[in-house]
Design a protein around this motif. Structure first.
Motif, PDB file in Angstrom:
ATOM      1  N   MET A  69      54.871 -22.823  -3.425  1.00  0.00           N
ATOM      2  CA  MET A  69      54.812 -24.265  -3.141  1.00  0.00           C
ATOM      3  C   MET A  69      55.945 -25.009  -3.852  1.00  0.00           C
ATOM      4  N   MET A  70      56.297 -24.540  -5.046  1.00  0.00           N
ATOM      5  CA  MET A  70      57.411 -25.177  -5.768  1.00  0.00           C
ATOM      6  C   MET A  70      58.739 -24.871  -5.075  1.00  0.00           C
ATOM      7  N   LYS A  71      58.888 -23.623  -4.619  1.00  0.00           N
ATOM      8  CA  LYS A  71      60.145 -23.256  -3.941  1.00  0.00           C
ATOM      9  C   LYS A  71      60.305 -24.017  -2.629  1.00  0.00           C
ATOM     10  N   LEU A  72      59.190 -24.237  -1.949  1.00  0.00           N
ATOM     11  CA  LEU A  72      59.257 -25.016  -0.696  1.00  0.00           C
ATOM     12  C   LEU A  72      59.317 -26.523  -0.975  1.00  0.00           C
ATOM     13  N   ARG A  73      59.257 -26.861  -2.255  1.00  0.00           N
ATOM     14  CA  ARG A  73      59.300 -28.273  -2.711  1.00  0.00           C
ATOM     15  C   ARG A  73      58.145 -29.100  -2.149  1.00  0.00           C
ATOM     16  N   ILE A  74      57.004 -28.407  -1.923  1.00  0.00           N
ATOM     17  CA  ILE A  74      55.786 -29.153  -1.560  1.00  0.00           C
ATOM     18  C   ILE A  74      55.301 -29.879  -2.816  1.00  0.00           C
ATOM     19  N   ILE A  75      55.469 -29.213  -3.956  1.00  0.00           N
ATOM     20  CA  ILE A  75      55.206 -29.881  -5.234  1.00  0.00           C
ATOM     21  C   ILE A  75      56.382 -29.640  -6.177  1.00  0.00           C
ATOM     22  N   GLY A  76      56.528 -30.508  -7.159  1.00  0.00           N
ATOM     23  CA  GLY A  76      57.638 -30.361  -8.110  1.00  0.00           C
ATOM     24  C   GLY A  76      57.246 -30.835  -9.485  1.00  0.00           C
ATOM     25  N   PRO A  77      56.403 -30.052 -10.168  1.00  0.00           N
ATOM     26  CA  PRO A  77      55.979 -30.503 -11.514  1.00  0.00           C
ATOM     27  C   PRO A  77      57.162 -30.554 -12.477  1.00  0.00           C
ATOM     28  N   ASN A  78      57.100 -31.471 -13.431  1.00  0.00           N
ATOM     29  CA  ASN A  78      58.159 -31.557 -14.452  1.00  0.00           C
ATOM     30  C   ASN A  78      57.972 -30.509 -15.537  1.00  0.00           C
ATOM     31  N   VAL A  79      56.721 -30.074 -15.716  1.00  0.00           N
ATOM     32  CA  VAL A  79      56.422 -29.129 -16.801  1.00  0.00           C
ATOM     33  C   VAL A  79      55.540 -28.003 -16.255  1.00  0.00           C
ATOM     34  N   LEU A  80      55.905 -26.758 -16.572  1.00  0.00           N
ATOM     35  CA  LEU A  80      55.037 -25.620 -16.228  1.00  0.00           C
ATOM     36  C   LEU A  80      54.448 -25.059 -17.513  1.00  0.00           C
ATOM     37  N   ILE A  81      53.118 -24.952 -17.542  1.00  0.00           N
ATOM     38  CA  ILE A  81      52.454 -24.385 -18.729  1.00  0.00           C
ATOM     39  C   ILE A  81      51.968 -22.990 -18.340  1.00  0.00           C
ATOM     40  N   ASP A  82      52.679 -21.979 -18.778  1.00  0.00           N
ATOM     41  CA  ASP A  82      52.400 -20.591 -18.382  1.00  0.00           C
ATOM     42  C   ASP A  82      51.290 -20.020 -19.277  1.00  0.00           C
ATOM     43  N   LEU A  83      50.295 -19.404 -18.625  1.00  0.00           N
ATOM     44  CA  LEU A  83      49.162 -18.839 -19.386  1.00  0.00           C
ATOM     45  C   LEU A  83      49.385 -17.377 -19.773  1.00  0.00           C
ATOM     46  N   LYS A  84      50.590 -16.863 -19.576  1.00  0.00           N
ATOM     47  CA  LYS A  84      50.789 -15.413 -19.722  1.00  0.00           C
ATOM     48  C   LYS A  84      50.459 -14.889 -21.124  1.00  0.00           C
ATOM     49  N   ASN A  85      50.574 -15.726 -22.150  1.00  0.00           N
ATOM     50  CA  ASN A  85      50.272 -15.257 -23.516  1.00  0.00           C
ATOM     51  C   ASN A  85      48.780 -15.350 -23.845  1.00  0.00           C
ATOM     52  N   LEU A  86      47.977 -15.742 -22.869  1.00  0.00           N
ATOM     53  CA  LEU A  86      46.538 -15.912 -23.135  1.00  0.00           C
ATOM     54  C   LEU A  86      45.691 -14.842 -22.461  1.00  0.00           C
ATOM     55  N   ARG A  87      46.344 -13.794 -21.989  1.00  0.00           N
ATOM     56  CA  ARG A  87      45.588 -12.751 -21.285  1.00  0.00           C
ATOM     57  C   ARG A  87      44.541 -12.100 -22.199  1.00  0.00           C
ATOM     58  N   ASP A  88      44.849 -11.963 -23.490  1.00  0.00           N
ATOM     59  CA  ASP A  88      43.865 -11.344 -24.392  1.00  0.00           C
ATOM     60  C   ASP A  88      42.611 -12.212 -24.539  1.00  0.00           C
ATOM     61  N   LYS A  89      42.738 -13.512 -24.240  1.00  0.00           N
ATOM     62  CA  LYS A  89      41.562 -14.402 -24.365  1.00  0.00           C
ATOM     63  C   LYS A  89      40.912 -14.708 -23.022  1.00  0.00           C
ATOM     64  N   LEU A  90      41.698 -14.703 -21.961  1.00  0.00           N
ATOM     65  CA  LEU A  90      41.174 -15.210 -20.677  1.00  0.00           C
ATOM     66  C   LEU A  90      41.184 -14.184 -19.542  1.00  0.00           C
ATOM     67  N   ALA A  91      41.502 -12.926 -19.851  1.00  0.00           N
ATOM     68  CA  ALA A  91      41.421 -11.890 -18.804  1.00  0.00           C
ATOM     69  C   ALA A  91      40.391 -10.854 -19.244  1.00  0.00           C
ATOM     70  N   TYR A  92      39.214 -10.903 -18.658  1.00  0.00           N
ATOM     71  CA  TYR A  92      38.162  -9.942 -19.032  1.00  0.00           C
ATOM     72  C   TYR A  92      37.089  -9.885 -17.949  1.00  0.00           C
ATOM     73  N   ILE A  93      36.377  -8.772 -17.947  1.00  0.00           N
ATOM     74  CA  ILE A  93      35.194  -8.611 -17.088  1.00  0.00           C
ATOM     75  C   ILE A  93      34.086  -8.181 -18.035  1.00  0.00           C
ATOM     76  N   ARG A  94      33.152  -9.097 -18.337  1.00  0.00           N
ATOM     77  CA  ARG A  94      32.128  -8.825 -19.347  1.00  0.00           C
ATOM     78  C   ARG A  94      30.760  -8.687 -18.711  1.00  0.00           C
ATOM     79  N   ASP A  95      30.127  -7.546 -18.981  1.00  0.00           N
ATOM     80  CA  ASP A  95      28.749  -7.348 -18.546  1.00  0.00           C
ATOM     81  C   ASP A  95      27.846  -8.018 -19.584  1.00  0.00           C
ATOM     82  N   SER A  96      27.198  -9.124 -19.203  1.00  0.00           N
ATOM     83  CA  SER A  96      26.342  -9.836 -20.167  1.00  0.00           C
ATOM     84  C   SER A  96      24.883  -9.759 -19.734  1.00  0.00           C
TER      85      SER A  96
END
Ligand SMILES: Cc1cc2nc3c(=O)[nH]c(=O)nc-3n(C[C@H](O)[C@H](O)[C@H](O)COP(=O)(O)OP(=O)(O)OC[C@H]3O[C@@H](n4cnc5c(N)ncnc54)[C@H](O)[C@@H]3O)c2cc1C
Length: 297
Positions: free
Chosen positions: A40-67
């Motif tokens: 969407m950014m490449k097609l310029r449908i949207i053009g945010p001024n700031v991108l906040i990448d979550l890639k360093n949060l995989r240890d906190k936000l990528a999981y499959i937990r059997d609860s």
């Protein structure tokens, strides 16, 4: 095309993401797998001024937990991780099946379940599956709130997320053992978005009738929906082919598809009936409920 110039930040802590969202509000966009945002950014449908990448949060936000009675998915869990999860294959097999048919391997390796739900593409697959499973989502802003998925999905590309909030977790109740399920995604070619997608979950009772049926339909309305009228028709019944036909018609009733490159509105409405009927047949069969051929069929 190239996207507009933007500032790129990759925080290491969830608190920093939230602080940045509060600072930049509508000017910022979260980047998860990037498989919807970047095109969407490449097609310029949207053009945010700031991108906040979550890639360093995989240890906190990528999981499959059997609860116990529920499974919790971190928002950054990829489609591929869901596809390959033994916990999910055992307890909620609908989810790995849905994941296995999303895009191609590259999309599945990077795309995330949270990104897909937050993006809320009317033809997206996760919203349909999560609706059928009565899931709920956890949203972190200044406070944490948990809402049912039905209240999260608001419209095409619109959710209950505020600009200062992050989707962090999806909670899915495990359907009881012996439940039947089905995922029917009609696509023009392998890897395409759905023309129609249907998720069905059937919980049988001891008498071999339907205790509960959940049917969710996507790609044929502004946002995925639960086919409540059809669910009520099936409750307490041992359906025959005639009842299935009527339930499938009722499930397609709320559909309001648009004509586009995937087919005419009329065709898609008809296709919805066909796919719901197939989904119900498969889910009933897996639940051990046999469907008699009706004399009137
Ligand atoms: C070729 C191709 C084929 C595809 N086929 C399918 C398909 O068959 N079925 C299907 O369902 N999808 C399909 N997709 C879409 C794919 O599943 C995307 O991965 C998904 O829609 C978005 O997830 P993402 O992690 O890439 O999110 P991104 O693209 O990074 O983000 C999407 C949006 O969600 C926001 N966002 C992301 N994560 C969060 C969060 N945790 N909290 C708040 N906001 C957030 C972003 O700011 C952005 O607005 C396809 C994509 C491609 C490129």
């Amino acid at each position: 095309m190239y996207p507009r110039k933007f500032e790129y930040i990759a925080p290491n802590r969830v608190e920093d993401v939230l602080r940045l969202l509060r600072k930049y509000r509508d000017e910022a966009k979260i980047l998860a797998g990037g498989h919807s945002l970047l095109p969407m950014m490449k097609l310029r449908i949207i053009g945010p001024n700031v991108l906040i990448d979550l890639k360093n949060l995989r240890d906190k936000l990528a999981y499959i937990r059997d609860s116990g009675r529920v499974v919790r998915l971190g928002a950054l869990t990829t489609h591929a991780e869901i596809e390959q999860s033994n916990t999910l294959r055992r307890d909620i097999p609908l989810l790995p099946e849905v994941a296995s048919l999303i895009g191609d391997m590259q999309v599945r390796n990077l795309g995330t379940v949270g990104g897909s739900l937050a993006h809320c593409d009317p033809a997206g697959d996760w919203a349909v599956a999560m609706l059928a499973l009565d899931s709920s989502v956890a949203i972190q802003g200044e406070r944490r709130r948990v809402i049912p998925i039905s209240r999260f999905l608001k419209g095409p590309f619109t959710t209950a997320l505020r600009p200062t909030e992050l989707l962090t977790e999806i909670t899915i109740p495990k359907p009881p053992k012996g439940h039947g399920w089905s995922w029917k995604k009609f696509e023009r070619k392998a890897g395409d978005f759905a023309t129609v997608n249907v998720a069905a979950v059937v919980i049988p009772d001891r008498r071999g009738t339907v205790k509960k049926a959940s049917i969710a339909v996507g790609a044929v309305s502004p946002v995925a929906y639960r086919a409540s009228a059809a669910e009520i028709m099936l409750r307490g019944k041992r359906p025959d082919s005639e009842l299935l036909r009527r339930a499938a018609e009722a499930a397609a009733e709320p559909a309001s598809p648009i004509s586009d490159l995937r087919g005419s509105a009329e065709y898609k409405k008809w296709l919805t009936t066909v796919m719901v009927k197939r989904a119900l047949e498969e889910a009933l069969n897996r639940a051990g409920i046999s469907v008699e051929v009706s004399k009137h069929a």
